[in-house]
Design a protein around this motif. Structure first.
Motif, PDB file in Angstrom:
ATOM      1  N   PRO A  66     -10.572 -23.662 -20.198  1.00  0.00           N
ATOM      2  CA  PRO A  66     -11.971 -23.265 -20.413  1.00  0.00           C
ATOM      3  C   PRO A  66     -12.432 -22.063 -19.602  1.00  0.00           C
ATOM      4  O   PRO A  66     -13.180 -21.217 -20.108  1.00  0.00           O
ATOM      5  CB  PRO A  66     -12.751 -24.520 -20.025  1.00  0.00           C
ATOM      6  N   LEU A  67     -12.006 -21.978 -18.346  1.00  0.00           N
ATOM      7  CA  LEU A  67     -12.495 -20.906 -17.479  1.00  0.00           C
ATOM      8  C   LEU A  67     -11.825 -19.570 -17.759  1.00  0.00           C
ATOM      9  O   LEU A  67     -12.229 -18.547 -17.200  1.00  0.00           O
ATOM     10  CB  LEU A  67     -12.268 -21.283 -16.010  1.00  0.00           C
ATOM     11  N   SER A  68     -10.816 -19.552 -18.644  1.00  0.00           N
ATOM     12  CA  SER A  68     -10.033 -18.328 -18.845  1.00  0.00           C
ATOM     13  C   SER A  68     -10.514 -17.478 -20.010  1.00  0.00           C
ATOM     14  O   SER A  68     -10.079 -16.340 -20.163  1.00  0.00           O
ATOM     15  CB  SER A  68      -8.562 -18.686 -19.072  1.00  0.00           C
ATOM     16  N   TYR A 119     -13.880 -24.813 -10.020  1.00  0.00           N
ATOM     17  CA  TYR A 119     -14.810 -23.707 -10.225  1.00  0.00           C
ATOM     18  C   TYR A 119     -14.854 -22.757  -9.030  1.00  0.00           C
ATOM     19  O   TYR A 119     -15.746 -21.950  -8.921  1.00  0.00           O
ATOM     20  CB  TYR A 119     -16.220 -24.254 -10.474  1.00  0.00           C
ATOM     21  N   GLY A 120     -13.890 -22.831  -8.138  1.00  0.00           N
ATOM     22  CA  GLY A 120     -13.959 -22.010  -6.944  1.00  0.00           C
ATOM     23  C   GLY A 120     -13.391 -20.621  -7.088  1.00  0.00           C
ATOM     24  O   GLY A 120     -13.506 -19.804  -6.172  1.00  0.00           O
ATOM     25  N   SER A 121     -12.767 -20.295  -8.229  1.00  0.00           N
ATOM     26  CA  SER A 121     -12.078 -19.014  -8.369  1.00  0.00           C
ATOM     27  C   SER A 121     -12.792 -18.119  -9.367  1.00  0.00           C
ATOM     28  O   SER A 121     -13.439 -18.584 -10.305  1.00  0.00           O
ATOM     29  CB  SER A 121     -10.638 -19.227  -8.852  1.00  0.00           C
ATOM     30  N   ALA A 122     -12.627 -16.823  -9.156  1.00  0.00           N
ATOM     31  CA  ALA A 122     -13.100 -15.858 -10.147  1.00  0.00           C
ATOM     32  C   ALA A 122     -12.186 -15.912 -11.361  1.00  0.00           C
ATOM     33  O   ALA A 122     -11.004 -16.265 -11.265  1.00  0.00           O
ATOM     34  CB  ALA A 122     -13.114 -14.458  -9.547  1.00  0.00           C
ATOM     35  N   ASP A 125      -8.864 -14.207 -11.191  1.00  0.00           N
ATOM     36  CA  ASP A 125      -7.819 -14.871 -10.409  1.00  0.00           C
ATOM     37  C   ASP A 125      -6.889 -15.703 -11.283  1.00  0.00           C
ATOM     38  O   ASP A 125      -5.716 -15.911 -10.944  1.00  0.00           O
ATOM     39  CB  ASP A 125      -8.444 -15.774  -9.338  1.00  0.00           C
ATOM     40  N   LEU A 126      -7.414 -16.199 -12.422  1.00  0.00           N
ATOM     41  CA  LEU A 126      -6.596 -17.023 -13.307  1.00  0.00           C
ATOM     42  C   LEU A 126      -5.497 -16.210 -13.978  1.00  0.00           C
ATOM     43  O   LEU A 126      -4.489 -16.757 -14.424  1.00  0.00           O
ATOM     44  CB  LEU A 126      -7.472 -17.680 -14.376  1.00  0.00           C
ATOM     45  N   TYR A 127      -5.716 -14.904 -14.073  1.00  0.00           N
ATOM     46  CA  TYR A 127      -4.721 -14.026 -14.698  1.00  0.00           C
ATOM     47  C   TYR A 127      -3.872 -13.301 -13.654  1.00  0.00           C
ATOM     48  O   TYR A 127      -2.967 -12.559 -14.004  1.00  0.00           O
ATOM     49  CB  TYR A 127      -5.417 -12.991 -15.586  1.00  0.00           C
ATOM     50  N   PRO A 134      -5.262 -19.876  -7.438  1.00  0.00           N
ATOM     51  CA  PRO A 134      -5.367 -21.080  -8.268  1.00  0.00           C
ATOM     52  C   PRO A 134      -4.216 -21.260  -9.243  1.00  0.00           C
ATOM     53  O   PRO A 134      -4.036 -22.346  -9.785  1.00  0.00           O
ATOM     54  CB  PRO A 134      -6.680 -20.857  -9.023  1.00  0.00           C
ATOM     55  N   VAL A 135      -3.436 -20.194  -9.478  1.00  0.00           N
ATOM     56  CA  VAL A 135      -2.372 -20.246 -10.482  1.00  0.00           C
ATOM     57  C   VAL A 135      -1.029 -20.008  -9.810  1.00  0.00           C
ATOM     58  O   VAL A 135      -0.872 -19.078  -9.011  1.00  0.00           O
ATOM     59  CB  VAL A 135      -2.596 -19.202 -11.592  1.00  0.00           C
TER      60      VAL A 135
END
Length: 261
Positions: A66-68, A119-122, A125-127, A134-135
């Protein structure tokens, strides 16, 4: 002597003229009926095409982390979720290369990555590949009943999930319009900044054609990010044209992405 009976030249000419008029009207009637049937068929084909494209995008986006989900006006991009579980413990020293989990219940392929749900990351950051972050880096293949996941290199997870939620994600997927073409890109390297359509089109990933008859600039996107109280929402629309470009069919869709995949 009985007089001869027959048609005069004037009568024959009148009959020929009348038959010509009737034939012309009949041909026009058949042509218009055929054209009408073809137009209806093309409208039905465009409507079906719009449903298929819309359903494909909807199903894939609903399986996104969802956050991506993000957009840059040209492309819609997300990270597909392969499987989810809970973790017993994240990486610990000295090697920081192993995560203890409750079994995924299905096989997870090599080169997938792990992400801690929180929900702590921008979003960028997921990419990214930051450590800590976080990844995780790419993982080794995981069996359906395995209780540990091996990482290809050491990694420290910066975030923690209150419910210990952990997900395996695949490489990014993007859908972009380039001219009349609608493409699906996959298998490319993730980047903190979302790549443009031109960069993806000239990159090393896989390109698949979803449509070849979009009206220029008709693929419009709007992404409403998720919050603690509501799910993410993706709105997209596009317009399909017929072969002659005389008629178009507009498709609009709203997709809600659950906060917990």
């Amino acid at each position: 002597m009985r007089p001869q009976q027959g048609f005069t030249l004037v009568e024959l000419v009148m009959v020929i003229v009348l038959l010509g008029i009737v034939a012309t009207i009949s041909v026009q009637f058949v042509a218009l009926s055929t054209r009408g049937a073809l137009d209806v068929s093309e409208r039905q084909q465009r409507a079906l095409q719009g449903v298929v494209i819309s359903e494909q995008i909807t199903r894939e986006v609903r399986e996104a982390f969802p956050l991506s989900v993000r957009e840059n006006g040209q492309c819609l991009e997300w990270l597909p979720v392969i499987a989810g579980t809970t973790y017993e413990s994240l990486t610990t020293g000295p090697d920081f290369e192993e995560v203890s989990i409750v079994p995924f219940g299905r096989e997870v392929p090599e080169n997938a990555r792990l992400v801690v749900y929180g929900y702590g990351s921008a979003q960028s950051d997921l990419y990214g590949t930051s450590d800590p972050g976080p990844v995780s880096p790419a993982i080794n293949e995981v069996g359906a009943s395995d209780t540990t996941v091996g990482l290809s290199s050491s990694h420290r997870f910066r975030e923690r999930s209150p419910q210990k939620r952990l997900y395996a994600i695949a490489s990014p997927v993007s859908i972009c319009q380039i001219g009349p073409w609608l493409y699906r890109f996959s298998g490319y390297t993730p980047s903190g900044s979302q790549p443009s359509a031109a960069a993806l089109n000239g990159g090393s990933g896989t390109r698949e054609v979803m449509s070849a008859n979009l009206v220029g600039g008709s693929f419009n996107l709007r992404v409403t990010p998720p919050s603690l109280r509501r799910a993410a929402v993706v709105n997209f629309e596009f317009e399909l044209s017929d072969r002659d470009g005389d008629e178009t069919t507009r498709v609009s869709q709203e997709v809600q992405i659950r906060n917990v995949p």
